[in-house]
Design an enzyme around this catalytic site. Structure first.
Site, PDB file in Angstrom:
ATOM      1  CB  THR A   8     -25.056  27.542  60.002  1.00  0.00           C
ATOM      2  OG1 THR A   8     -24.943  28.267  58.783  1.00  0.00           O
ATOM      3  CG2 THR A   8     -26.391  26.806  60.030  1.00  0.00           C
ATOM      4  N   GLY A  10     -25.866  25.203  65.264  1.00  0.00           N
ATOM      5  CA  GLY A  10     -25.986  23.762  65.171  1.00  0.00           C
ATOM      6  C   GLY A  10     -24.969  23.117  64.256  1.00  0.00           C
ATOM      7  CB  SER A  11     -23.039  24.218  61.458  1.00  0.00           C
ATOM      8  OG  SER A  11     -22.445  25.474  61.711  1.00  0.00           O
ATOM      9  CB  CYS A  12     -18.320  22.521  62.396  1.00  0.00           C
ATOM     10  SG  CYS A  12     -17.996  23.507  60.911  1.00  0.00           S
ATOM     11  CB  SER A  13     -19.964  27.883  62.438  1.00  0.00           C
ATOM     12  OG  SER A  13     -21.364  27.762  62.553  1.00  0.00           O
TER      13      SER A  13
END
Length: 142
Positions: A8, A10-13
């Site tokens: 996703t 904007g996420s830690c990913s």
């Protein structure tokens, strides 16, 4: 088979995405829209029953989940990139910082914004959850 990376933006990913790019590994990026609940759809749960991101489906078809596990696997399978220190204490310190960043900062910060419903099913409490419980009596465990 080319690796498939479920993320996703904007996420830690995003951090795993950066590592895959830095290592110049061939992969396909698959976007999982957390606010739309795509992580709970049967197709995604078949890949990752925990319904979390990131998920990396490796060349052998096995799925690896959780930021720290994926980052560690990438570092260990590509030692020439020197993503981890070569001594156990240094490696443990890197894992310690990753665990804190993902579990505390991300888990108690960004997750409240992206997947508010996992903190409370009551839609009336969602705004309070997003602001870190400052506006209500909702309690969370830290």
């Amino acid at each position: 088979m080319v690796m498939r990376f479920y993320m996703t933006p904007g996420s830690c990913s995003t951090g795993i995405h950066v590592l895959l790019e830095e290592l110049d590994l061939p992969f396909e990026a698959w976007i999982v829209n957390l606010p739309a609940g795509e992580h709970h759809k049967p197709e995604y749960r078949a890949i990752n029953p925990k319904s979390t991101i990131p998920t990396l489906v490796r060349q052998d078809g096995a799925a690896l989940t959780e930021f720290q596990a994926i980052a560690w696997w990438l570092a260990r399978t590509h030692p020439k990139a020197k993503l981890l220190p070569e001594y156990p204490d240094g490696e443990a310190r890197v894992l310690e910082v990753m665990d804190y960043a993902v579990g505390t900062l991300h888990g108690q910060g960004f997750a409240r914004i992206f997947i508010t419903d996992t903190f409370t099913p009551n839609a009336a409490d969602h705004a309070a959850v997003r602001t870190g419980n400052r506006q209500s009596g909702i309690r969370h465990h830290e």
